[in-house]
Enzyme design. Structure first.
Site, mmCIF file in Angstrom:
data_model
loop_
_atom_site.group_PDB
_atom_site.id
_atom_site.type_symbol
_atom_site.label_atom_id
_atom_site.label_comp_id
_atom_site.label_asym_id
_atom_site.label_seq_id
_atom_site.Cartn_x
_atom_site.Cartn_y
_atom_site.Cartn_z
ATOM 1 N N LYS A 22 0.857 -1.157 0.229
ATOM 2 C CA LYS A 22 0.098 0.160 0.078
ATOM 3 C C LYS A 22 0.674 1.268 0.091
ATOM 4 O O LYS A 22 0.628 2.211 -0.772
ATOM 5 C CB LYS A 22 -0.714 0.100 1.203
ATOM 6 C CG LYS A 22 -1.419 1.356 1.573
ATOM 7 C CD LYS A 22 -2.006 1.372 3.006
ATOM 8 C CE LYS A 22 -2.458 2.629 3.416
ATOM 9 N NZ LYS A 22 -1.409 3.343 4.179
ATOM 10 N N ASN A 23 1.554 1.151 0.780
ATOM 11 C CA ASN A 23 2.381 2.706 1.037
ATOM 12 C C ASN A 23 3.660 2.729 0.231
ATOM 13 O O ASN A 23 4.009 4.012 -0.178
ATOM 14 C CB ASN A 23 3.088 2.534 2.406
ATOM 15 C CG ASN A 23 2.203 2.751 3.524
ATOM 16 O OD1 ASN A 23 0.806 3.238 3.079
ATOM 17 N ND2 ASN A 23 2.489 2.550 4.958
ATOM 18 N N CYS A 117 -5.161 8.454 8.734
ATOM 19 C CA CYS A 117 -5.525 7.646 10.368
ATOM 20 C C CYS A 117 -5.369 9.042 11.323
ATOM 21 O O CYS A 117 -4.093 9.665 11.381
ATOM 22 C CB CYS A 117 -4.724 6.574 10.519
ATOM 23 S SG CYS A 117 -5.174 5.139 9.439
ATOM 24 N N ARG A 122 0.406 14.866 12.901
ATOM 25 C CA ARG A 122 1.018 14.447 11.847
ATOM 26 C C ARG A 122 1.324 15.694 10.675
ATOM 27 O O ARG A 122 0.966 16.180 9.922
ATOM 28 C CB ARG A 122 0.272 13.617 10.833
ATOM 29 C CG ARG A 122 -0.231 12.272 11.763
ATOM 30 C CD ARG A 122 -1.011 11.314 10.698
ATOM 31 N NE ARG A 122 -0.019 10.529 9.787
ATOM 32 C CZ ARG A 122 -0.574 9.675 9.226
ATOM 33 N NH1 ARG A 122 -1.763 9.217 9.384
ATOM 34 N NH2 ARG A 122 0.355 8.922 8.302
ATOM 35 N N ASP A 305 3.473 0.355 12.083
ATOM 36 C CA ASP A 305 2.290 -0.059 11.500
ATOM 37 C C ASP A 305 1.870 -1.542 11.879
ATOM 38 O O ASP A 305 0.894 -2.213 11.633
ATOM 39 C CB ASP A 305 2.374 0.051 9.875
ATOM 40 C CG ASP A 305 2.647 1.329 9.528
ATOM 41 O OD1 ASP A 305 2.177 2.338 10.411
ATOM 42 O OD2 ASP A 305 2.813 1.709 8.563
ATOM 43 N N ARG A 397 -9.044 0.312 3.714
ATOM 44 C CA ARG A 397 -8.088 1.317 3.187
ATOM 45 C C ARG A 397 -6.900 0.735 2.719
ATOM 46 O O ARG A 397 -6.146 1.173 1.880
ATOM 47 C CB ARG A 397 -7.685 2.776 4.228
ATOM 48 C CG ARG A 397 -8.831 3.528 4.500
ATOM 49 C CD ARG A 397 -8.312 4.974 5.154
ATOM 50 N NE ARG A 397 -6.799 5.004 4.824
ATOM 51 C CZ ARG A 397 -6.033 5.535 5.603
ATOM 52 N NH1 ARG A 397 -6.328 5.652 6.855
ATOM 53 N NH2 ARG A 397 -4.746 5.793 5.297
HETATM 54 N N1 EPU Z 1 7.240 13.994 11.254
HETATM 55 C C1 EPU Z 1 7.519 15.299 11.498
HETATM 56 N N2 EPU Z 1 7.504 16.177 10.540
HETATM 57 C C2 EPU Z 1 7.168 15.884 9.065
HETATM 58 C C3 EPU Z 1 7.162 14.432 8.941
HETATM 59 C C4 EPU Z 1 6.868 13.624 9.841
HETATM 60 O O1 EPU Z 1 7.570 15.724 12.399
HETATM 61 O O2 EPU Z 1 7.413 16.895 8.310
HETATM 62 C C5 EPU Z 1 7.209 13.166 12.107
HETATM 63 C C6 EPU Z 1 5.821 12.724 12.350
HETATM 64 O O3 EPU Z 1 5.197 13.163 13.561
HETATM 65 C C7 EPU Z 1 6.146 11.006 13.094
HETATM 66 C C8 EPU Z 1 7.327 10.651 12.351
HETATM 67 O O4 EPU Z 1 8.055 11.990 11.924
HETATM 68 O O5 EPU Z 1 6.445 11.175 14.369
HETATM 69 C C9 EPU Z 1 7.275 9.901 11.269
HETATM 70 O O6 EPU Z 1 6.487 10.219 10.149
HETATM 71 P P1 EPU Z 1 6.511 9.860 8.776
HETATM 72 O O7 EPU Z 1 6.443 11.072 7.927
HETATM 73 O O8 EPU Z 1 7.419 8.733 8.717
HETATM 74 O O9 EPU Z 1 5.140 9.246 8.619
HETATM 75 P P2 EPU Z 1 4.069 9.311 7.304
HETATM 76 O O10 EPU Z 1 5.014 9.473 6.026
HETATM 77 O O11 EPU Z 1 3.034 10.494 7.442
HETATM 78 C C10 EPU Z 1 4.157 6.626 6.673
HETATM 79 C C11 EPU Z 1 3.086 5.891 6.439
HETATM 80 C C12 EPU Z 1 2.482 5.473 7.750
HETATM 81 C C13 EPU Z 1 3.602 4.917 8.687
HETATM 82 C C14 EPU Z 1 4.678 5.998 8.705
HETATM 83 C C15 EPU Z 1 5.887 5.574 9.570
HETATM 84 C C16 EPU Z 1 2.175 6.421 4.253
HETATM 85 C C17 EPU Z 1 1.155 6.796 3.451
HETATM 86 N N3 EPU Z 1 1.961 6.122 5.651
HETATM 87 O O12 EPU Z 1 3.428 7.817 7.155
HETATM 88 O O13 EPU Z 1 1.442 4.479 7.475
HETATM 89 O O14 EPU Z 1 3.070 4.819 9.986
HETATM 90 O O15 EPU Z 1 5.070 6.312 7.477
HETATM 91 O O16 EPU Z 1 6.309 4.282 9.039
HETATM 92 O O17 EPU Z 1 3.457 5.862 3.758
HETATM 93 C C18 EPU Z 1 -0.299 3.110 7.803
HETATM 94 O O18 EPU Z 1 0.059 2.350 6.690
HETATM 95 O O19 EPU Z 1 -1.044 2.409 8.747
HETATM 96 C C19 EPU Z 1 0.387 4.262 8.316
HETATM 97 C C20 EPU Z 1 -0.055 5.080 9.153
#
Ligand code: EPU
Length: 419
Positions: A22-23, A117, A122, A305, A397
Site C-alpha cells: 500500500k505505502n 488515520c 501529523r 504499523d 483502506r
Molecule cells: N514528522 C515530522 N515532520 C514531518 C513529517 C513527519 O515531525 O514533516 C514526524 C511524525 O510526526 C512522526 C514521524 O515523523 O512522528 C514519522 O512520520 P512519517 O513522515 O515517517 O510518516 P508518514 O510518511 O506520514 C508513513 C506511512 C504510515 C507509517 C509512517 C511511519 C504512508 C502513506 N503512511 O506515514 O503508515 O506509520 O510512514 O512508518 O506511507 C499505515 O500504513 O497505517 C500508516 C499510518
C-alpha cells in the site's frame, strides 16, 4: 453499515498470497505524474480504498487511467489542472505526494491538506523544509498548501526527523532539479527504495535509497515505464501475527523475507518458529507465547504499523510485555477495544504495559484506524465466541480481500450488512 463477524477459536492453516505494498503504491501512482512522455504501467497494485482514492485524484487532474486487475496504466501527458481539491484528497495521507510530483514536473501545485488515520499529530514541516531548500515558495491558506517555483535547484538537505513521507516527497521534487541534491537522515523503509527504483526506471538518477543518504542528479525529463510494486511488508507482518495467534502452520507467500526481519525476530523471541524461503515465510506456532518488549522505530526497526496487530498477541503472552510507541503518540486507541475482550493493559503516554491473560473473549468492537482494524480482526480470530467489528472503512483502506484470504486459511469470518 458493514461489520465483520468472526467466530473465534478456529485454527488457521495453509497458504496466503501477499498483495503489493500500500505505502509504496500510494507514492508510485502519483509519481507517474512525472512522465511527460509515454505511459507508466504499474503492476502488483493492491485493490484497496487508498489506491482507488488516489486514482480518482489523478483522474481529476487529467491523467488517463486504465485498470486491469492489479495492473494500472497511467497516461499523465495531458494533465489539465494543478489544483487537487476533490474530496478524496482530504481523505488520505498520501495525497501529499502530489505536491512533490506536480512541483517537480510543473513547478506549481496546490493540494488541500491531507487526511489519513488519526494516530497523532501529523506535521509536514520536513516536506516543506525540503521544498523550500530546492527554491520553492510554500503558502498555506484556506486549508490548502500551495507550492510554486521558478526553477528547482539541487542542494543539500538534512532532515530533522526521519520521515517516510518527507523523504519520498522531496526525492520526487528533486529528480528534475538543476544539479545534484543530497538528502541526509532519510527514511530507509522498503517503499523508499521501491519509489526510487520506479523513478529510476522512468529515467531519474537516484542513488543510495535504502541508506541514510540519497543522492539525486537532476535529469531533463522522465518517461513512462513498466514497474511492479514490492510485496506489502505490513500485510505480510499482519498475517504472520495472525498465524502466530491461531495458526498451526501458515506459509505467507510473495514476500521479501528481508523486509520482515524485525517482525520475525520478535515472533521468534516469543517462541514462534519462522522458516524463511526465497519469497515466502512459514510461521509455526505452538500457542505458548512468551511476553516480550517492543519499541517501534524507523526501518529496519520494528514497524509502528505492526505495533497494533502485535499488541493483540501480547495480551495473551505469558508474563508482562511493554510496548514503547516511539513514532505516533496516539496509536493505542485499539487497546480500549481489547480491554472489552478481556485484555489487561495499562497505558501511560507512549508506553503500554500488558499482563498476559489466558484468553480473549469475543465482543462488539470498533476499528478506530487502519491497523487497529487489523488488530481487531486478529483478536477476533483468537477470542472465544463471536466478535463483531465496525469501522471497516478504515480496514478497507489497506487490506485487500482480508476476509477472503483468512477464510481460505480456515477462519470463520464474514462481512455482513447491518441496518
Ligand atoms: N514528522 C515530522 N515532520 C514531518 C513529517 C513527519 O515531525 O514533516 C514526524 C511524525 O510526526 C512522526 C514521524 O515523523 O512522528 C514519522 O512520520 P512519517 O513522515 O515517517 O510518516 P508518514 O510518511 O506520514 C508513513 C506511512 C504510515 C507509517 C509512517 C511511519 C504512508 C502513506 N503512511 O506515514 O503508515 O506509520 O510512514 O512508518 O506511507 C499505515 O500504513 O497505517 C500508516 C499510518
Amino acid at each position: 453499515m458493514n461489520k465483520i463477524v468472526i467466530q473465534g477459536g478456529k485454527r488457521i492453516n495453509g497458504e496466503v498470497d501477499i498483495s503489493g505494498a500500500k505505502n509504496a503504491a500510494v507514492a508510485i501512482l502519483p509519481a507517474a505524474i512525472l512522465a511527460s512522455e509515454g505511459k507508466c504501467c504499474i503492476e502488483n497494485v493492491p485493490n484497496i480504498k487508498d489506491v482507488n482514492c488516489m486514482l480518482k485524484i489523478l483522474e481529476s487532474l487529467g491523467c488517463e487511467i486504465e485498470r486491469n486487475e492489479s495492473t494500472i496504466i497511467i497516461d499523465s501527458t495531458n494533465i489539465k489542472t494543478f489544483y487537487a481539491n476533490i474530496e478524496e484528497v482530504r481523505k488520505m495521507r498520501a495525497s501529499y505526494y502530489l505536491l512533490g510530483s506536480m512541483l517537480s514536473r510543473f513547478k506549481e501545485c496546490s493540494v488541500d491538506l491531507p487526511g489519513g488515520c488519526a494516530i497523532g499529530v501529523r506535521p509536514i514541516d520536513q516536506h516543506i523544509k525540503g521544498f523550500e531548500a530546492l527554491g520553492t515558495e510554500v503558502e498555506i491558506s484556506h486549508g490548502s498548501l500551495k507550492v510554486k517555483a521558478d526553477k528547482l535547484q539541487g542542494t543539500n538537505i538534512f532532515f530533522d526527523v526521519i520521515s517516510v513521507g518527507a523523504t519520498i516527497n522531496v526525492m520526487m521534487s528533486a529528480v528534475l532539479a538543476e544539479g545534484t541534491t543530497i538528502l541526509e537522515n532519510v527514511a530507509k523503509e522498503p517503499h523508499i527504495v521501491d519509489v526510487a527504483n520506479f523513478l529510476n526506471a522512468m529515467g531519474a538518477d537516484i542513488k543510495g535509497a535504502g541508506t541514510d543518504v540519497i543522492r539525486i542528479k537532476g535529469v531533463e525529463k522522465l518517461h513512462g515505464c513498466t514497474y511492479s510494486v514490492i510485496p506489502d511488508q505490513i500485510e505480510a507482518g499482519t498475517f504472520m501475527i495472525a498465524a502466530a495467534a491461531c495458526g498451526d502452520e501458515v506459509r505467507i507467500k510473495n514476500v521479501i523475507p528481508k523486509h520482515l526481519e524485525s517482525i520475525s525476530a520478535k515472533l521468534i523471541e516469543m517462541g514462534v518458529e519462522i522458516i524463511e524461503d526465497d519469497d515466502s515465510v512459514i510461521v509455526k506456532s505452538n500457542n505458548n507465547l512468551k511476553a516480550v518488549n517492543v519499541k517501534t522505530l524507523p526501518y529496519p526497526g520494528f514497524p509502528t504499523d505492526i505495533q497494533q496487530p502485535m499488541s493483540v498477541l501480547l495480551t495473551v503472552a505469558e508474563g508482562r510485555s511493554i510496548v514503547n510507541e516511539s513514532i505516533w503518540e496516539s496509536r493505542f486507541r485499539h487497546l480500549d477495544e481489547l480491554e472489552k475482550m478481556g485484555a489487561k493493559v495499562k497505558v501511560e503516554g507512549r508506553i503500554a504495559v500488558f499482563d498476559g491473560v489466558n484468553k480473549l473473549t469475543g465482543a462488539e468492537v470498533e476499528a478506530s484506524d487502519l491497523r487497529a482494524g487489523a488488530a481487531m480482526v486478529i483478536a477476533g480470530l483468537m477470542a472465544e465466541g463471536t466478535t463483531r467489528i465496525s469501522g471497516l472503512e478504515h480496514l478497507d483502506r489497506g487490506y485487500p480481500d482480508i476476509e477472503k484470504k483468512l477464510s481460505a486459511l480456515g477462519a470463520q469470518i464474514k462481512r455482513i450488512n447491518v441496518e
